[in-house]
Design an enzyme around this catalytic site. Structure first.
Site, mmCIF file in Angstrom:
data_model
loop_
_atom_site.group_PDB
_atom_site.id
_atom_site.type_symbol
_atom_site.label_atom_id
_atom_site.label_comp_id
_atom_site.label_asym_id
_atom_site.label_seq_id
_atom_site.Cartn_x
_atom_site.Cartn_y
_atom_site.Cartn_z
ATOM 1 N N GLY A 277 0.808 -1.214 0.000
ATOM 2 C CA GLY A 277 0.000 0.000 0.000
ATOM 3 C C GLY A 277 0.837 1.258 0.000
ATOM 4 O O GLY A 277 0.546 2.216 0.717
ATOM 5 N N PRO A 320 2.645 -3.418 -3.900
ATOM 6 C CA PRO A 320 2.819 -1.962 -4.000
ATOM 7 C C PRO A 320 1.524 -1.169 -4.061
ATOM 8 O O PRO A 320 1.520 0.039 -3.817
ATOM 9 C CB PRO A 320 3.622 -1.797 -5.302
ATOM 10 N N GLY A 321 0.411 -1.817 -4.416
ATOM 11 C CA GLY A 321 -0.867 -1.106 -4.458
ATOM 12 C C GLY A 321 -0.902 -0.049 -5.537
ATOM 13 O O GLY A 321 -0.482 -0.264 -6.673
ATOM 14 N N ARG A 322 -1.383 1.147 -5.167
ATOM 15 C CA ARG A 322 -1.555 2.232 -6.123
ATOM 16 C C ARG A 322 -0.238 2.746 -6.691
ATOM 17 O O ARG A 322 -0.228 3.518 -7.657
ATOM 18 C CB ARG A 322 -2.302 3.378 -5.450
ATOM 19 N N ARG A 363 -13.323 9.153 -4.654
ATOM 20 C CA ARG A 363 -12.374 9.291 -3.544
ATOM 21 C C ARG A 363 -12.450 10.647 -2.835
ATOM 22 O O ARG A 363 -12.412 10.698 -1.595
ATOM 23 C CB ARG A 363 -10.944 9.026 -4.007
ATOM 24 N N TYR A 367 -13.307 10.038 0.943
ATOM 25 C CA TYR A 367 -12.238 10.273 1.900
ATOM 26 C C TYR A 367 -11.860 11.742 2.041
ATOM 27 O O TYR A 367 -10.960 12.077 2.802
ATOM 28 C CB TYR A 367 -10.951 9.550 1.480
ATOM 29 N N CYS A 394 -25.781 16.005 -8.568
ATOM 30 C CA CYS A 394 -26.673 16.734 -7.674
ATOM 31 C C CYS A 394 -26.296 16.442 -6.224
ATOM 32 O O CYS A 394 -27.061 15.858 -5.453
ATOM 33 C CB CYS A 394 -28.119 16.325 -7.949
ATOM 34 N N GLU A 395 -25.075 16.825 -5.863
ATOM 35 C CA GLU A 395 -24.529 16.634 -4.527
ATOM 36 C C GLU A 395 -23.578 17.789 -4.226
ATOM 37 O O GLU A 395 -22.681 18.080 -5.023
ATOM 38 C CB GLU A 395 -23.741 15.326 -4.420
ATOM 39 N N TYR A 424 -8.024 3.480 -8.132
ATOM 40 C CA TYR A 424 -9.200 3.676 -7.283
ATOM 41 C C TYR A 424 -10.063 4.858 -7.703
ATOM 42 O O TYR A 424 -10.714 5.481 -6.877
ATOM 43 C CB TYR A 424 -8.775 3.833 -5.819
#
Length: 467
Positions: A277, A320-322, A363, A367, A394-395, A424
């Site tokens: 990660g 390694p992830g992203r 994301r 987050y 509409c947010e 992601y």
């Protein structure tokens, strides 16, 4: 340098005019090479190009929003981790972004592949991945997913519950299969990251606890099962991690667990996966470690702990992830509206609305993750102004880039790109507000290839079978 908190500026010191780490640029046309893939540059005409192909050409042929992947950059990052961790098994995170093309790249560059669902496994196999180089994760794998993995001969299943162990034993007993498994453990280490993506502390859904003995119970059951081959243990402490300090405690506790298991059973397990990660640069505040530095530090940690417990260094895996997929792509949008609003302190902020948003990158809303952005269809001589790049949903929380300096003359029709969007983002896309999911294309040597075609309204209507 202070890293951007993965949970965004709402969790860091900030002023009304933006977070403290955000500097006013001296050149609004400059592209920070730390944020963009290797083959991205701005030409003399002001148009940004990737591997020689202009974003204006991409927008004209593909429309927007579109995710644009730098194939050569992707391959170079994969090779960098493969070579730095020579002798280790390097697993690409399929959940970050996976297509048949990506699976083929991973295969060709000699990496392994982690998948988290039957869908990801099916795509990996369709892309030509050797099943023996695939690992299946997940805290609630279905019987069908386990059956697919076992029937195809995946290299390892990372077991996550006693219920799952029972399902695997039943499937193997009924079909004559033998499962190669690792036990996912939680070591009590919580990486400095957002609550939703820190995965080794006790109060969460993944794995077996080391501290209360659950991990040893699961390991012993798998070891003595006639239907399983227990390879070792798997640990994962979080995501968007910039250094190896957290791995010291995780390695110490997992190596101790291996030593205790060897003492209890007389068997030294051959493998250990420390997860990964590793972080990437989303903004100028982020300074990720290099693969070489990460590899050197982790090797030292593992060898030290093995000596301390008088056991052999296991075959090691890393994820390694992203860090492979994330920096290799940017999201390309078209500006639809520009609006100036007053904010506290007598200041103003420019709201730049684009033709995508939280349906193609959740994301920032999920987050409050930070990103950067740039106008890429032209150069500008205007002064930089503080902007907020927002989507069309509409947010009120539909924010793509919370704070960024863009040229004051930004206008409808401009192309805006968000770098470091390869992980992601499109992988977590939805059809919220019934927007169609954007296309993903790759570029190499000036040539464009479609990886995922753009969804159409017809695609959505085919799923709606009601009257």
């Amino acid at each position: 340098m202070t890293h951007t908190h993965v949970a965004g500026s709402i969790h860091a010191d900030a002023t009304a005019a933006g977070p403290q780490w955000l500097d006013r640029p001296t050149d609004v046309n400059a592209l920070d090479p730390a944020l963009w893939s290797r083959c991205v540059e701005r030409g003399e005409d002001g148009v940004v190009r990737i591997a020689g192909l202009g974003v204006d050409e991409i927008a004209a042929s593909q429309s927007t929003p579109t995710y644009v992947v730098d194939e050569e950059d992707f391959r170079q990052r994969a090779r960098a981790f493969r070579d730095a961790f020579s002798g280790w098994q390097v697993y690409y995170a399929g959940k970050s972004f996976l297509t048949r093309t990506v699976a083929r790249w991973i295969k060709e560059e000699g990496l392994y592949l982690d998948v988290c669902s039957g869908g990801e496994l099916a795509v990996a196999l369709a892309g030509g991945m050797d099943p023996a180089r695939i690992g299946l994760h997940g805290n609630n794998k279905s019987v069908d997913e386990l059956a697919l993995a076992l029937s195809q001969g995946v290299g390892r299943i990372i077991v996550d519950s006693l219920d799952e162990i029972g399902r695997i034993e039943q499937l193997c007993s009924s079909n004559g299969w033998k499962a190669r498994v690792m036990v996912r453990v939680t070591t009590g280490v919580e990486a400095h990251t957002h609550e939703y993506i820190a995965t080794a502390h006790e109060d969460q859904k993944f794995g077996f606890s080391v501290t209360n003995g659950q991990a040893m119970v699961a390991m012993v059951r798998c070891h003595y099962s006639e239907h399983m081959e227990l390879l070792g243990v798997h640990s994962h402490i979080g995501s968007q991690i910039f250094d190896t300090h957290g791995f010291e405690v995780a390695a110490r506790r997992t190596m101790k667990l291996l030593a205790q298991f060897a003492e209890a059973t007389g068997t030294e397990l051959p493998e250990l996966d420390l997860g990964g990660g590793f972080g990437i640069a989303y903004t100028s505040a982020d300074t990720p470690a290099t693969p070489d530095a990460l590899a050197s530090n982790l090797r030292e940690i593992v060898e030290h702990e093995a000596r301390g417990y008088n056991i052999a260094v296991p075959t090691m895996s890393i994820e390694p992830g992203r860090a492979i997929s994330g920096p290799t792509a940017f999201a390309l949008y078209t500006v639809g509206t520009v609006k100036v609003v007053d904010i506290e302190g007598g200041q103003q902020r420019v709201y730049v609305s684009v033709d995508g948003g939280m349906s193609d990158n959740i994301r920032p809303a999920l987050y409050a993750a930070e990103y950067s952005a740039a106008v890429v269809s032209r150069a500008s001589h205007a002064e930089p102004v503080l902007c907020r790049v927002v989507g069309k949903h509409c947010e009120g929380g539909d924010i793509l880039v919370r704070d960024v300096f863009l040229p004051a003359d930004i206008a409808p029709g401009d192309l805006v790109a968000v770098p470091a969007a390869g992980a992601y983002s499109r992988a977590m896309a939805s059809n919220y507000n019934l927007l169609t999911k954007p296309a993903v294309v790759s570029v190499r040597d000036g040539k464009l290839a479609t990886m995922l075609r753009r969804e159409t309204l017809e695609d959505l209507m085919r799923l709606d079978v009601g009257e």
